[in-house]
Each structure stands twice: as structure tokens, then as C-alpha cells.
Write a protein that holds these residues in place. Structure first.
Motif, mmCIF file in Angstrom:
data_model
loop_
_atom_site.group_PDB
_atom_site.id
_atom_site.type_symbol
_atom_site.label_atom_id
_atom_site.label_comp_id
_atom_site.label_asym_id
_atom_site.label_seq_id
_atom_site.Cartn_x
_atom_site.Cartn_y
_atom_site.Cartn_z
ATOM 1 N N GLY A 104 0.811 -1.212 0.000
ATOM 2 C CA GLY A 104 0.000 0.000 0.000
ATOM 3 C C GLY A 104 0.842 1.259 0.000
ATOM 4 O O GLY A 104 0.619 2.183 -0.793
ATOM 5 N N GLY A 105 1.837 1.308 0.888
ATOM 6 C CA GLY A 105 2.703 2.480 0.960
ATOM 7 C C GLY A 105 3.525 2.680 -0.299
ATOM 8 O O GLY A 105 3.697 3.813 -0.777
ATOM 9 N N LEU A 106 4.042 1.586 -0.856
ATOM 10 C CA LEU A 106 4.811 1.687 -2.098
ATOM 11 C C LEU A 106 3.942 2.198 -3.241
ATOM 12 O O LEU A 106 4.390 2.990 -4.079
ATOM 13 N N SER A 107 2.699 1.739 -3.277
ATOM 14 C CA SER A 107 1.793 2.144 -4.352
ATOM 15 C C SER A 107 1.497 3.637 -4.291
ATOM 16 O O SER A 107 1.512 4.334 -5.317
ATOM 17 N N VAL A 108 1.223 4.129 -3.098
ATOM 18 C CA VAL A 108 0.969 5.565 -2.935
ATOM 19 C C VAL A 108 2.215 6.364 -3.304
ATOM 20 O O VAL A 108 2.133 7.403 -3.977
ATOM 21 N N ALA A 109 3.381 5.877 -2.883
ATOM 22 C CA ALA A 109 4.630 6.571 -3.210
ATOM 23 C C ALA A 109 4.868 6.588 -4.715
ATOM 24 O O ALA A 109 5.321 7.599 -5.274
ATOM 25 N N ALA A 110 4.568 5.473 -5.388
ATOM 26 C CA ALA A 110 4.758 5.402 -6.838
ATOM 27 C C ALA A 110 3.845 6.381 -7.556
ATOM 28 O O ALA A 110 4.279 7.129 -8.452
ATOM 29 N N LEU A 111 2.571 6.384 -7.179
ATOM 30 C CA LEU A 111 1.624 7.287 -7.828
ATOM 31 C C LEU A 111 1.976 8.741 -7.537
ATOM 32 O O LEU A 111 1.935 9.595 -8.434
ATOM 33 N N GLY A 112 2.359 9.023 -6.298
ATOM 34 C CA GLY A 112 2.733 10.391 -5.950
ATOM 35 C C GLY A 112 3.933 10.877 -6.743
ATOM 36 O O GLY A 112 3.955 12.020 -7.228
ATOM 37 N N ALA A 113 4.943 10.023 -6.898
ATOM 38 C CA ALA A 113 6.129 10.405 -7.668
ATOM 39 C C ALA A 113 5.771 10.651 -9.125
ATOM 40 O O ALA A 113 6.287 11.579 -9.763
ATOM 41 N N ALA A 114 4.872 9.815 -9.666
ATOM 42 C CA ALA A 114 4.462 9.976 -11.060
ATOM 43 C C ALA A 114 3.712 11.292 -11.263
ATOM 44 O O ALA A 114 3.945 12.015 -12.244
ATOM 45 N N VAL A 115 2.820 11.619 -10.341
ATOM 46 C CA VAL A 115 2.048 12.862 -10.458
ATOM 47 C C VAL A 115 2.958 14.077 -10.305
ATOM 48 O O VAL A 115 2.836 15.062 -11.049
ATOM 49 N N ARG A 116 3.883 14.030 -9.360
ATOM 50 C CA ARG A 116 4.810 15.157 -9.187
ATOM 51 C C ARG A 116 5.627 15.387 -10.453
ATOM 52 O O ARG A 116 5.835 16.534 -10.874
ATOM 53 N N ALA A 117 6.085 14.308 -11.070
ATOM 54 C CA ALA A 117 6.851 14.452 -12.308
ATOM 55 C C ALA A 117 5.978 15.042 -13.411
ATOM 56 O O ALA A 117 6.406 15.943 -14.153
ATOM 57 N N TYR A 118 4.758 14.571 -13.530
ATOM 58 C CA TYR A 118 3.839 15.046 -14.565
ATOM 59 C C TYR A 118 3.545 16.535 -14.406
ATOM 60 O O TYR A 118 3.455 17.281 -15.389
ATOM 61 N N GLU A 119 3.419 16.976 -13.156
ATOM 62 C CA GLU A 119 3.079 18.372 -12.893
ATOM 63 C C GLU A 119 4.308 19.271 -12.798
ATOM 64 O O GLU A 119 4.175 20.476 -12.547
ATOM 65 N N GLY A 120 5.487 18.712 -12.975
ATOM 66 C CA GLY A 120 6.700 19.513 -12.931
ATOM 67 C C GLY A 120 7.194 19.813 -11.539
ATOM 68 O O GLY A 120 8.057 20.676 -11.347
ATOM 69 N N ARG A 121 6.685 19.089 -10.541
ATOM 70 C CA ARG A 121 7.097 19.316 -9.150
ATOM 71 C C ARG A 121 8.171 18.339 -8.690
ATOM 72 O O ARG A 121 8.637 18.418 -7.553
ATOM 73 N N GLY A 122 8.540 17.411 -9.553
ATOM 74 C CA GLY A 122 9.507 16.403 -9.154
ATOM 75 C C GLY A 122 10.314 15.925 -10.343
ATOM 76 O O GLY A 122 10.025 16.280 -11.499
ATOM 77 N N PRO A 123 11.328 15.112 -10.096
ATOM 78 C CA PRO A 123 12.196 14.636 -11.178
ATOM 79 C C PRO A 123 11.456 13.718 -12.147
ATOM 80 O O PRO A 123 10.456 13.092 -11.793
ATOM 81 N N ARG A 124 11.975 13.637 -13.347
ATOM 82 C CA ARG A 124 11.376 12.778 -14.366
ATOM 83 C C ARG A 124 11.491 11.315 -13.940
ATOM 84 O O ARG A 124 12.469 10.899 -13.322
ATOM 85 N N THR A 125 10.481 10.541 -14.306
ATOM 86 C CA THR A 125 10.447 9.128 -13.941
ATOM 87 C C THR A 125 9.604 8.354 -14.942
ATOM 88 O O THR A 125 8.683 8.914 -15.560
ATOM 89 N N SER A 126 9.925 7.093 -15.097
ATOM 90 C CA SER A 126 9.138 6.220 -15.981
ATOM 91 C C SER A 126 7.892 5.685 -15.289
ATOM 92 O O SER A 126 7.095 4.965 -15.898
ATOM 93 N N LEU A 127 7.702 6.032 -14.027
ATOM 94 C CA LEU A 127 6.592 5.470 -13.260
ATOM 95 C C LEU A 127 5.231 5.830 -13.850
ATOM 96 O O LEU A 127 4.310 5.009 -13.846
ATOM 97 N N GLY A 128 5.082 7.055 -14.348
ATOM 98 C CA GLY A 128 3.789 7.466 -14.895
ATOM 99 C C GLY A 128 3.349 6.573 -16.037
ATOM 100 O O GLY A 128 2.218 6.066 -16.055
ATOM 101 N N ARG A 129 4.231 6.361 -17.012
ATOM 102 C CA ARG A 129 3.885 5.511 -18.159
ATOM 103 C C ARG A 129 3.604 4.078 -17.708
ATOM 104 O O ARG A 129 2.669 3.432 -18.187
ATOM 105 N N ALA A 130 4.424 3.581 -16.784
ATOM 106 C CA ALA A 130 4.238 2.209 -16.315
ATOM 107 C C ALA A 130 2.908 2.048 -15.578
ATOM 108 O O ALA A 130 2.214 1.033 -15.725
ATOM 109 N N ILE A 131 2.545 3.048 -14.797
ATOM 110 C CA ILE A 131 1.282 2.992 -14.060
ATOM 111 C C ILE A 131 0.095 2.994 -15.021
ATOM 112 O O ILE A 131 -0.869 2.235 -14.853
#
Length: 348
Positions: free
Chosen positions: A170-197
């Protein structure tokens, strides 16, 4: 005739034992007899009383136990021992509450003997036979326990965010989604998590996925499966995913070190039993990094990934508490360990 039938049923009931492994996402119930014959294995939904409530958890467990007895054509019989190993039993008060809600009285007693433990203890009983060592649970949530040869035990609150836990699915899933959203919105580093999700969930965009989460439209399993996605992207070299994986491993190591410090074992080799689908991910790079970190912290650690169902440990505790003699228990345990390898649960 009626008295004789009741007497015979009581004699048969004294030979029945039940082990229950109750987690956040599923509950496994094993029924056997003290000769070592595995009679049934049923699986119901999660029964953590901290998650679904004490009385609903007790009702679910009773119905699951009844189903196990019915499938074995032993309905209405009272087992000699029922051993519960459950998430959400973290303190003596938790254990007392669960026993009170489930035990029953008189003819409604669920067993001649009812015991309660945390689910982490089931894995220790399976992997070590004497229950001595360290167990780290990483399924939907996380927990750990340490038990030394003198019986001293180190336990943990394991209440999620409020007790500083991290590393369950559960915690990993929330962290993964959060990192993907931050990257998408320009608030965090680029990551492949968004596409994978998005590939995994089938949603057209992260915004659509977030809306579905908010509106409770996410399919069964929800975003809980994204923990696996995170570990896969880490395996592929994504830096952001690797940082989150490292945090997960750091928490697992902290559990192990604290368990050994609070319940120190003097054995030459200290078993570290790994339990749960998240921490037992088969990805080779992840597994290598986890093992290396644990051995660096506890050099005499011996990794024991649990492949048998933890419910077997609960069943063995029930066997220990059934009143059977030592020789009979030894024979029965060997039979049950062999039988479980060929058995599969029936979902109820």
C-alpha cells in the motif's frame, strides 16, 4: 443412542485443529487433525480488526472456520485448538479483544483452546520450527518480530503512517503514484513510473486515475498493485523508483536491527524470515539489494524467504496446543509440512 452420538462427536472434535493467518487482503484457514491429515484450506477476505472492525472481523473468522469444517464434512464439531495469527493483534489488549469477540461460551465455544498471535509469528513457526529468529512481514502493510532463545520478544506498533512504517504494498503504491504525479506536474524529477502505471491500470491519464481513486471507481485491488510496478521500474534502472525501493529496504533493515537489539540472540546464525508478497518480490536485483543490506547490518543473518503459506505456522501452533503427545506432534508436523506443498486454497 443420542448420548453415544454426542460422545463420539466430542471424541472426534478433540482431534481437530485449525490455524488461521489473517491479513489485510486475505485470510487463510487450515483445518487438520492431530494425526497430520490436512482436511481443508479455505481463503476469505482480509480480517485485520484494525481495518474492518473487531466484530466484523470476528464474524468473518467464524464464517470462514464454519466453511472449513463444512468442506471437510465435520460441520458442527468443535476443534481441540484454534490458533489465530493475525495482522492487527499487536498488543495484549488486541489479543484479549479478539479472543473475547470470537471465543464464544458453552456449546458455542469455537474451540477447546483458542490462542492469538500477531501474523508475523506464524512465519517464524514455519521457517524455524522453534520460533526463534527475526521475521519481517511485507505484504499490504509491514510488521516485524524478534524472538530469542530465552523467549524474549521484540514487537512493533505496525500502525502504518502514524507509527512511521513504510514498505508494504500500500505504501509503495501511494509513493509510486505520488512520484508519477509530481513528475507530470513539474514538481519532481522525471520518472518512468507514470507511463508504467498507465500501462498497468489502463487509464488514459494520471488525472483520470486520480479521479477514479477519489470517486472509488478503481477496480478490485485498487492502486495496491502499483507497488509491484515500482519495483519493476527500479529493476529497469529508474532513479526515482530506485530511491523509493531503497527507502523500503532501509525500513526493513531498521526493523531487523531493532529486533536483534531488543531481543538479542546469541546463536551463530540468526534466521531472518521474509514474509509477504511485497518483500518476497522475485526480481533478482531487488532481492540482491535487500539481502546485501540485511547481511551488512547483521553479518550472521541467514535469509529464509517463506515459501510455505504462513497459515501453516498457525496450524502448527494449534497442533502444539492440541494436547497431543510429543511423538505424535512430531509425526503430524512432518505430515502437514508435506501435505501443504500439494494443497491449494478454495476461495469462499
Amino acid at each position: 443412542m443420542v448420548k453415544r452420538a454426542v460422545k463420539q462427536r466430542s471424541a472426534r472434535a478433540s482431534a481437530l485443529i485449525i490455524g488461521v493467518d489473517g491479513g489485510n487482503s486475505k485470510t487463510d484457514i487450515l483445518l487438520a487433525d492431530t494425526s497430520g491429515k490436512l482436511l481443508s484450506w479455505v481463503r476469505v477476505s482480509g480480517s485485520n480488526p484494525q481495518g474492518i472492525g473487531l466484530l466484523p472481523a470476528a464474524a468473518l473468522l467464524r464464517s470462514g472456520i464454519d466453511a472449513a469444517l463444512t468442506r471437510a464434512k465435520r460441520g458442527g464439531e468443535r476443534p481441540a485448538a484454534v490458533a489465530l495469527c493475525m495482522a492487527g493483534i499487536d498488543t495484549p489488549r488486541d489479543a484479549k479483544a479478539v479472543r473475547g469477540a470470537l471465543a464464544g461460551r458453552g456449546s458455542a465455544r469455537i474451540a477447546d483452546h483458542l490462542s492469538t498471535r500477531n501474523d508475523s509469528e506464524a512465519g517464524l513457526r514455519v521457517a524455524t520450527t522453534d520460533g526463534v529468529g527475526i521475521a519481517i512481514v511485507g505484504g499490504a502493510g509491514v510488521n516485524a518480530i524478534g524472538v530469542n532463545e530465552k523467549g524474549k520478544t521484540a514487537r512493533f506498533a505496525a500502525l502504518g503512517d502514524i507509527s512511521g512504517d513504510f514498505g508494504g504494498g500500500g505504501g509503495l503504491s501511494v509513493a509510486a503514484l505520488g512520484a508519477a504525479v509530481r513528475a507530470y506536474e513539474g514538481r519532481g524529477p522525471r520518472t518512468s513510473l507514470g507511463r508504467a502505471i498507465l500501462r498497468t491500470t489502463g487509464f488514459p491519464s494520471l488525472r483520470a486515475l486520480l479521479d477514479a481513486v477519489l470517486e472509488d471507481r478503481v477496480p478490485h485491488g485498487g492502486i495496491g498493485a502499483l507497488g509491484r510496478v515500482l519495483l519493476e521500474e527500479s529493476e529497469r534502472g529508474d532513479r526515482v523508483a530506485r530511491e523509493i525501493e531503497t527507502l523500503m529496504i532501509d525500513h526493513a533493515v531498521a526493523y531487523a536491527v531493532a529486533a536483534q537489539r531488543r531481543a538479542p540472540s546469541r546463536r551463530k546464525r540468526i534466521p531472518i524470515v521474509l514474509i509477504g508478497s511485497t518483500i518476497l518480490s522475485s526480481l533478482p536485483g531487488y532481492r540482491s539489494r535487500l539481502y546485501a543490506a540485511l547481511i551488512a547490518a547483521i553479518p550472521n543473518a541467514e535469509m529464509r524467504p517463506l515459501r510455505e503459506p504462513p497459515a501453516l505456522g498457525a496450524l502448527l501452533y494449534a497442533l502444539d496446543e492440541s494436547g497431543a503427545g510429543p511423538a505424535a506432534r512430531t509425526r503430524a508436523e512432518a505430515s502437514l509440512r508435506a501435505a501443504i506443498k500439494k494443497a491449494k486454497p478454495v476461495k469462499i
